[in-house]
Write a protein that holds these residues in place. Sequence first.
Motif, PDB file in Angstrom:
ATOM      1  N   CYS A   1      79.570  69.042 122.231  1.00 32.53           N
ATOM      2  CA  CYS A   1      80.568  67.980 122.347  1.00 32.53           C
ATOM      3  C   CYS A   1      81.313  67.824 121.028  1.00 32.53           C
ATOM      4  O   CYS A   1      80.700  67.732 119.963  1.00 32.53           O
TER       5      CYS A   1
ATOM      6  N   CYS B   1      80.345  63.924 119.920  1.00 33.05           N
ATOM      7  CA  CYS B   1      79.013  63.490 119.473  1.00 33.05           C
ATOM      8  C   CYS B   1      78.092  64.656 119.122  1.00 33.05           C
ATOM      9  O   CYS B   1      76.994  64.417 118.609  1.00 33.05           O
TER      10      CYS B   1
ATOM     11  N   CYS C   1      80.049  66.591 128.299  1.00 34.34           N
ATOM     12  CA  CYS C   1      78.965  66.273 127.366  1.00 34.34           C
ATOM     13  C   CYS C   1      77.773  65.689 128.126  1.00 34.34           C
ATOM     14  O   CYS C   1      77.932  64.772 128.942  1.00 34.34           O
TER      15      CYS C   1
ATOM     16  N   CYS D   1      77.394  61.814 126.062  1.00 34.76           N
ATOM     17  CA  CYS D   1      78.422  60.758 126.170  1.00 34.76           C
ATOM     18  C   CYS D   1      79.364  60.969 127.353  1.00 34.76           C
ATOM     19  O   CYS D   1      80.244  60.135 127.585  1.00 34.76           O
TER      20      CYS D   1
HETATM   21 ZN    ZN Z   1      79.332  63.732 123.552  1.00 41.24          ZN
END
Ligand code: ZN
Length: 182
Positions: free
Chosen positions: A10, A13, A33, A36
């Motif tokens: 991702c 994150c 992701c 998230c």
């Molecule tokens: Zn993420």
Amino acid sequence: MYQRQAIRHCRDCGSPVAYGLPPDGDVRERAICTACQTIHYENPLNVVGTVPHWGDQVLLCKRNIEPRKGKWTLPAGFMELGESTSEGAARETTEESGAQFIMEDLLTVMSVPRVGQVHLYYCARLTSDVFDPGHETMEARLFKEEEIPWDELAFRTVKETLEHYFADRRAGRFSTHAFDIA
Ligand code: ZN
């Protein structure tokens, strides 16, 4: 140059992504992701370059990097954020050949859906026949049409662009050629 990597982590994150159908009804698998849930869209990239010409000759560069190391190419590379297509083509030409030139009109626009790319080549009129290639190029030199190493060209898009350049030159009229490469 020109194969792209699948997204693995991702960009927001750093967690692993998984490819799957998003919940919004999108019919294409996307990189989502696992933490998230951000959806990372992937879209085609532009490759921009030039046909630098000097009298009845064109400038080719012998690649010093993989893929196709040792093969001949027109100066070209991936467009950067913040630049126009012609600015990117001019930058790549300077980086790969160190040539002095004036940008001219768009010659080819080629969709290459197999690799998710669009290649655009501009004509460029050389103002000097002295070159100063960068580290990506072993050798930069001028070729007449009959000297072009057709079997030693790095990419199909380079061959197609050179064929259009010389055909237009013989016809005495340059135009823009847009087509797809399977
Ligand atoms: Zn993420």
